[in-house]
Design a protein around this motif. Structure first.
Motif, PDB file in Angstrom:
ATOM      1  N   HIS A  68       0.823  -1.217   0.000  1.00  0.00           N
ATOM      2  CA  HIS A  68       0.000   0.000   0.000  1.00  0.00           C
ATOM      3  C   HIS A  68       0.855   1.264   0.000  1.00  0.00           C
ATOM      4  CE1 HIS A  68      -3.775  -2.037   0.007  1.00  0.00           C
ATOM      5  NE2 HIS A  68      -3.527  -2.661   1.146  1.00  0.00           N
ATOM      6  N   GLU A  71       1.833   1.606  -3.588  1.00  0.00           N
ATOM      7  CA  GLU A  71       0.668   2.072  -4.345  1.00  0.00           C
ATOM      8  C   GLU A  71       0.417   3.564  -4.092  1.00  0.00           C
ATOM      9  OE1 GLU A  71      -3.877   0.454  -4.882  1.00  0.00           O
ATOM     10  OE2 GLU A  71      -3.013   0.400  -2.863  1.00  0.00           O
ATOM     11  N   GLU A 100      -0.113  -7.266  -8.623  1.00  0.00           N
ATOM     12  CA  GLU A 100      -0.426  -5.840  -8.547  1.00  0.00           C
ATOM     13  C   GLU A 100       0.861  -5.018  -8.491  1.00  0.00           C
ATOM     14  OE1 GLU A 100      -1.615  -8.174  -6.430  1.00  0.00           O
ATOM     15  OE2 GLU A 100      -3.701  -7.796  -5.916  1.00  0.00           O
ATOM     16  N   SER A 101       1.848  -5.500  -7.743  1.00  0.00           N
ATOM     17  CA  SER A 101       3.129  -4.795  -7.638  1.00  0.00           C
ATOM     18  C   SER A 101       3.855  -4.798  -8.980  1.00  0.00           C
ATOM     19  CB  SER A 101       4.013  -5.447  -6.571  1.00  0.00           C
ATOM     20  OG  SER A 101       3.413  -5.331  -5.300  1.00  0.00           O
ATOM     21  N   ILE A 104       2.168  -2.255 -11.306  1.00  0.00           N
ATOM     22  CA  ILE A 104       2.529  -0.863 -11.021  1.00  0.00           C
ATOM     23  C   ILE A 104       3.976  -0.598 -11.439  1.00  0.00           C
ATOM     24  CG2 ILE A 104       2.811   0.900  -9.243  1.00  0.00           C
ATOM     25  CD1 ILE A 104       0.501  -0.481  -7.703  1.00  0.00           C
ATOM     26  N   ARG A 182      -5.009   4.375 -12.575  1.00  0.00           N
ATOM     27  CA  ARG A 182      -4.363   5.144 -11.516  1.00  0.00           C
ATOM     28  C   ARG A 182      -3.990   6.544 -12.013  1.00  0.00           C
ATOM     29  NH1 ARG A 182      -2.071   0.215 -11.331  1.00  0.00           N
ATOM     30  NH2 ARG A 182      -2.498  -1.031  -9.522  1.00  0.00           N
TER      31      ARG A 182
END
Length: 186
Positions: A68, A71, A100-101, A104, A182
Motif C-alpha cells: 500500500h 501504491e 499488482e506490484s 505498477i 491510476r
C-alpha cells in the motif's frame, strides 16, 4: 464513527488500546490507513502506514503495508519510493500483492520510458497472468517497449495476441494509448 476525523479516531484508538488486545489495535490501525488510501486521503494514508511500520515492525500486515505504501507513493508520483516498496514485494512476497506490484512497476517503467524494465515486468506479468486484464496489459506494454526499441517483429507478435482477445480493435487502441486507471485518478 461518521463525522470523526482521522486524528480524532487515532486519539480514541489510543485510549481504547489499554483495554483491547494488541492484535485488534494493530488491525484497526492498518484498516484506518488502508481506508484513508481508498478514500483518496493519500498523504494521510502514507503517514499512517509509515507510523504503523514503526509501531508494529514485525506485523503480519508488513507486506500489505509495503504494498500500500508503494501504491500510495505511485499515486503521489513519488516513483523512487514506490519502486522501493513494490520491488520488495516482488522479491520477498510472491504470494501477496505480487501481480499488482509487478503491474505498477511496469507502469512506472512506462512513465520513465525504461524499456528494459517495461519488458522485464511485462514478461513477469505475462508469465503469471491469471486474469485477461494482466494478459492484455503485458502484451500492450510489450508492444510499446518493442516499438520504442524498434523491435518491429515483436510488435507484431504482441499485437496479434491483443487482437486474439475479446477486445474490439478500437478498445485495444484505446488501451494502448490511454493512461492507466491510476493515472486518471490523479
Amino acid at each position: 464513527s461518521k463525522g470523526m476525523t482521522s486524528t480524532d479516531y487515532m486519539k480514541r484508538l489510543e485510549k481504547v488500546s489499554q483495554c483491547v488486545p494488541v492484535l485488534d489495535i494493530e488491525l484497526k490501525k492498518f484498516e484506518l490507513a488502508r481506508n484513508q488510501l481508498y478514500e483518496g486521503l493519500v498523504n494521510e494514508a502514507i503517514a499512517n502506514f509509515e507510523a504503523f511500520g514503526i509501531e508494529f515492525p514485525n506485523s503480519k500486515y508488513e507486506d500489505d503495508v509495503k504494498y500500500h505504501l508503494g501504491e500510495a507513493n505511485f499515486e503521489m508520483q513519488k516513483l523512487v519510493e514506490a519502486k522501493e516498496y513494490l520491488e520488495y514485494i516482488v522479491e520477498h512476497s510472491p504470494d501477496n500483492h505480487y501481480l499488482e506490484s509487478v503491474s505498477i512497476l511496469s507502469h512506472i517503467a512506462l512513465i520513465e520510458k525504461d524499456n528494459q524494465n517495461i519488458k522485464k515486468y511485462s514478461l513477469i506479468l505475462l508469465k503469471h497472468a491469471n486474469q485477461q486484464s494482466h494478459f492484455l496489459e503485458a502484451h500492450l506494454n510489450l508492444m510499446k517497449s518493442s516499438y520504442a526499441l524498434e523491435e518491429y517483429e515483436d510488435v507484431i507478435v504482441h499485437s496479434k495476441q491483443v487482437l486474439k482477445s475479446d477486445l474490439t480493435i478500437p478498445e485495444a487502441c484505446l488501451l494502448y494509448t490511454s493512461p492507466s486507471p491510476r493515472d486518471k485518478r490523479q
